[in-house]
Design a protein around this motif. Structure first.
Motif, short mmCIF file in Angstrom:
data_model
loop_
_atom_site.label_atom_id
_atom_site.label_comp_id
_atom_site.label_asym_id
_atom_site.label_seq_id
_atom_site.Cartn_x
_atom_site.Cartn_y
_atom_site.Cartn_z
N LEU A 141 0.78 -1.21 -0.12
CA LEU A 141 -0.03 -0.13 0.06
C LEU A 141 0.94 1.19 -0.03
N LEU A 142 1.88 1.06 0.93
CA LEU A 142 2.79 2.67 0.74
C LEU A 142 3.60 2.62 -0.50
N ILE A 143 3.81 1.61 -1.45
CA ILE A 143 4.34 1.97 -2.47
C ILE A 143 3.47 2.33 -3.51
N ALA A 144 2.03 1.74 -3.41
CA ALA A 144 1.01 2.48 -4.48
C ALA A 144 0.68 4.03 -4.03
N ALA A 145 0.86 4.04 -2.67
CA ALA A 145 0.45 5.49 -2.21
C ALA A 145 1.46 6.47 -2.72
N ALA A 146 2.86 6.01 -2.77
CA ALA A 146 3.92 6.94 -3.13
C ALA A 146 3.82 7.22 -4.51
N ARG A 147 3.12 6.28 -5.48
CA ARG A 147 2.97 6.58 -6.77
C ARG A 147 1.74 7.70 -6.95
N GLY A 148 1.17 7.80 -5.86
CA GLY A 148 -0.20 8.64 -6.01
C GLY A 148 -1.57 8.28 -5.86
N ALA A 149 -1.59 6.95 -5.66
CA ALA A 149 -2.84 6.15 -5.56
C ALA A 149 -3.53 6.39 -4.32
N ALA A 150 -5.02 6.49 -4.12
CA ALA A 150 -5.51 6.36 -3.04
C ALA A 150 -5.71 4.75 -2.58
N VAL A 151 -5.45 4.40 -1.47
CA VAL A 151 -5.24 3.17 -1.13
C VAL A 151 -6.04 2.94 0.19
N CYS A 152 -6.73 1.62 0.04
CA CYS A 152 -7.61 0.90 1.30
C CYS A 152 -7.09 -0.56 1.29
N GLY A 153 -6.80 -1.18 2.48
CA GLY A 153 -6.15 -2.42 2.93
C GLY A 153 -7.05 -3.00 3.94
N VAL A 154 -7.16 -4.53 3.85
CA VAL A 154 -7.90 -5.12 4.90
C VAL A 154 -6.90 -6.41 5.17
N ASP A 155 -6.84 -6.70 6.19
CA ASP A 155 -5.86 -7.93 6.78
C ASP A 155 -6.83 -8.79 7.83
N THR A 156 -6.51 -9.98 7.98
CA THR A 156 -7.16 -10.55 9.36
C THR A 156 -6.25 -10.63 10.49
N ASP A 157 -4.99 -10.10 10.28
CA ASP A 157 -3.87 -9.92 11.20
C ASP A 157 -4.06 -8.60 11.96
N GLU A 158 -4.73 -8.55 13.31
CA GLU A 158 -4.59 -6.96 13.53
C GLU A 158 -3.41 -6.54 14.20
N ARG A 159 -2.30 -7.10 14.29
CA ARG A 159 -0.99 -6.75 14.57
C ARG A 159 -0.34 -6.10 13.47
N ARG A 160 -0.44 -6.94 12.38
CA ARG A 160 0.19 -6.29 11.14
C ARG A 160 -0.82 -5.15 10.82
N LEU A 161 -1.62 -4.92 10.60
CA LEU A 161 -2.53 -3.75 10.36
C LEU A 161 -2.16 -2.62 11.32
N ASP A 162 -1.75 -2.63 12.53
CA ASP A 162 -1.26 -1.58 13.28
C ASP A 162 -0.03 -1.04 12.91
N LEU A 163 0.80 -1.99 12.34
CA LEU A 163 2.03 -1.85 11.74
C LEU A 163 1.77 -0.65 10.64
N ALA A 164 0.72 -1.38 9.88
CA ALA A 164 0.55 -0.50 8.62
C ALA A 164 -0.04 0.70 8.92
N ARG A 165 -0.54 1.22 9.81
CA ARG A 165 -1.16 2.40 10.08
C ARG A 165 -0.05 3.07 10.53
N ASP A 166 0.78 2.69 11.35
CA ASP A 166 2.15 3.57 11.70
C ASP A 166 2.87 3.99 10.27
N ARG A 167 2.99 2.90 9.62
CA ARG A 167 3.92 3.23 8.29
C ARG A 167 3.17 4.28 7.49
#
Length: 291
Positions: free
Chosen positions: A66-92
């Motif tokens: 998602l970060l790579i896509a956003a850096a290219r200018g995209a609007a991103v939305c992401g889902v995952d079943t692992d809450e810990r990984r999602l927390d890191l995604a939010r931080d990133r």
């Protein structure tokens, strides 16, 4: 080896689902997730992801794709079943300043296409690209109790929020003979099910992606293969990175984490170089479909 694939990490015991889930999440984000960067970039380049792209990432993990896509200018939305990984995604994404753009806020949520964040994003504007980069795991395919039909239903639900003609991307392992890591993964399959014949084990069948797309009502519109070598700074990083994928969880439940780490280490020894680094060439395949 490039810094994208190999980086020194502070030694610590390999984490597992039975010991320290937080440590394993960090191992995924710091060591393993970057191994698929060539796949992310190849797909984004082929689809010309950039400003105007509205992307949904299924199984977004700790958010690197998602970060790579956003850096290219995209609007991103992401889902995952692992809450810990999602927390890191939010931080990133927050640290990168991506959510600061009110016109294109990054949305993240727990679950799948039914997540409220997906409905909210789709209500603003239909997605133009949907990705499932993790080898079918984002849809649950191949997981215990999850049928191909159920995975296809998940994919169809995601496609429902995608504009007509939008792209849906599925990814999987390439042929086992072109994936050095397949030999290590056979260890997990054998330990999880001693009656399973290693010779019959395969990460992803030749037509698995096409079958899944057909069941979801999607039209194939091209495919490609990308070299994604798994490179690690040392044996400790290699073991930690591979265990963080979750592909050895069943083996740990069937035996014990110590036994799994021991056999994974033995399977990795042929791939260790004289300087201590571990290098495994792999090929991943992606399939582009249209809604």
């Amino acid at each position: 080896m490039t810094s994208t694939l190999v980086r020194r990490h502070r030694p610590r015991p390999s984490s597992s689902w039975t010991t320290d889930a937080h440590a394993r999440t960090r191992d995924w984000a710091e060591i393993q997730e970057r191994m698929l960067v060539p796949l992310y970039e190849a797909v984004y380049e082929r689809l010309d992801v950039g400003a105007g792209t509205r992307l949904l990432g299924l199984g977004c993990g700790s958010g690197l794709a998602l970060l790579i896509a956003a850096a290219r200018g995209a609007a991103v939305c992401g889902v995952d079943t692992d809450e810990r990984r999602l927390d890191l995604a939010r931080d990133r994404l927050t640290a990168a300043g991506m959510p600061g753009d009110r016109a294109r806020p990054a949305r993240l949520g727990l679950g799948g296409p039914e997540s409220p964040c997906v409905r909210e994003a789709a209500a603003d504007a239909a997605f133009t690209v949907v990705t499932a980069f993790e080898p079918l795991s984002a849809l649950g395919a191949g997981s215990p109790g999850v049928t191909v039909s159920a995975a296809a239903s998940t994919l169809a639900a995601a496609a429902a929020g995608t504009e007509r003609g939008g792209a849906v991307v599925l990814a999987g392992w390439g042929p086992p003979e072109r994936c050095a890591t397949s030999g290590v993964l056979r260890v997990g399959a054998r330990l999880a099910d001693p009656m399973c014949s290693p010779a019959r084990w395969r990460p992803c069948g030749r037509d698995d992606l096409e079958e899944l797309a057909a069941r979801a009502g999607l039209r194939p519109d091209g495919s490609g293969r990308v070299a994604c070598p798994f490179g690690y700074a040392d044996m400790d990083s290699a073991v930690r990175g591979l265990l963080s994928t979750g592909l050895f969880d069943a083996a740990e439940r069937a035996t014990d984490p110590t036994q799994v780490r021991k056999e994974v280490t033995e399977a990795l020894h042929p791939h260790q170089r004289a300087d201590g680094t571990v290098w495994m060439p792999n090929v991943f395949r992606y399939l582009i479909c249209r809604v």
